[in-house]
Design an enzyme around this catalytic site. Structure first.
Site, mmCIF file in Angstrom:
data_model
loop_
_atom_site.group_PDB
_atom_site.id
_atom_site.type_symbol
_atom_site.label_atom_id
_atom_site.label_comp_id
_atom_site.label_asym_id
_atom_site.label_seq_id
_atom_site.Cartn_x
_atom_site.Cartn_y
_atom_site.Cartn_z
ATOM 1 N N GLU A 83 38.613 40.102 44.747
ATOM 2 C CA GLU A 83 39.225 39.054 45.561
ATOM 3 C C GLU A 83 38.199 38.167 46.254
ATOM 4 O O GLU A 83 38.562 37.253 46.964
ATOM 5 C CB GLU A 83 40.149 39.692 46.609
ATOM 6 C CG GLU A 83 41.297 40.471 46.040
ATOM 7 C CD GLU A 83 40.939 41.889 45.594
ATOM 8 O OE1 GLU A 83 41.813 42.574 45.038
ATOM 9 O OE2 GLU A 83 39.781 42.326 45.787
ATOM 10 N N SER A 84 36.919 38.414 46.158
ATOM 11 C CA SER A 84 35.790 37.624 46.650
ATOM 12 C C SER A 84 34.711 38.527 47.225
ATOM 13 O O SER A 84 34.071 39.247 46.479
ATOM 14 C CB SER A 84 36.182 36.509 47.610
ATOM 15 O OG SER A 84 35.097 35.592 47.703
ATOM 16 N N CYS A 104 41.068 36.435 48.496
ATOM 17 C CA CYS A 104 42.208 35.707 47.946
ATOM 18 C C CYS A 104 43.267 36.719 47.533
ATOM 19 O O CYS A 104 43.116 37.917 47.747
ATOM 20 C CB CYS A 104 41.763 34.850 46.757
ATOM 21 S SG CYS A 104 41.179 35.807 45.349
#
Length: 136
Positions: A83-84, A104
């Site tokens: 997700e990052s 995210c």
């Protein structure tokens, strides 16, 4: 080959964008400053804390890389997520750490804040939120 999702019978692939406070964005980026914090020179503790943040936020860990600086014992590093990322840079001689938590999808970056509070026992935490990729 390009397939127009509007022209096909299949749904478009999940782009991991989120709706936050009524705004569509790529994700939420928290800038977190810890003041008066403890254990900022303990690389094993920091790795455990990053893993705990990943679990609390519901993110997916891909890799952790941490570097221990000498002579002050500061630690810089990143937990790379599907997700990052979560990054940390610490200055134990000043009892200060700077963290970035960018996620995210369905991950919940704000769930990291209580984990950080418990793990580092700061006297003060400052948090700024940036919604990345608005209007894309």
């Amino acid at each position: 080959m390009h397939i127009d999702a509007a022209a096909s019978n299949t749904a478009p692939q999940d782009d991991r964008f989120v709706l936050r406070n009524g705004i569509r964005c790529a994700g939420t980026h928290l800038i977190i400053d810890l003041y008066g914090a403890r254990k900022l020179d303990d690389i094993d503790h920091i790795e455990t804390v990053l893993r705990d943040c990943v679990t609390a936020s519901g993110a997916t860990l891909l890799h952790i890389h941490l570097h221990h600086f000498e002579p002050n014992g500061g630690v810089s590093g990143v937990a790379v997520l599907a997700e990052s990322h979560i990054s940390i840079h610490s200055w134990p001689e000043n009892r200060y750490a700077a963290l970035d938590v960018f996620m995210c999808g369905a991950a919940e970056p704000e769930a990291c804040i209580p984990v950080l509070r418990e793990a580092f026992k700061p006297t003060r935490i400052a948090v700024s939120e940036i919604l990345r990729g608005q209007g894309v």
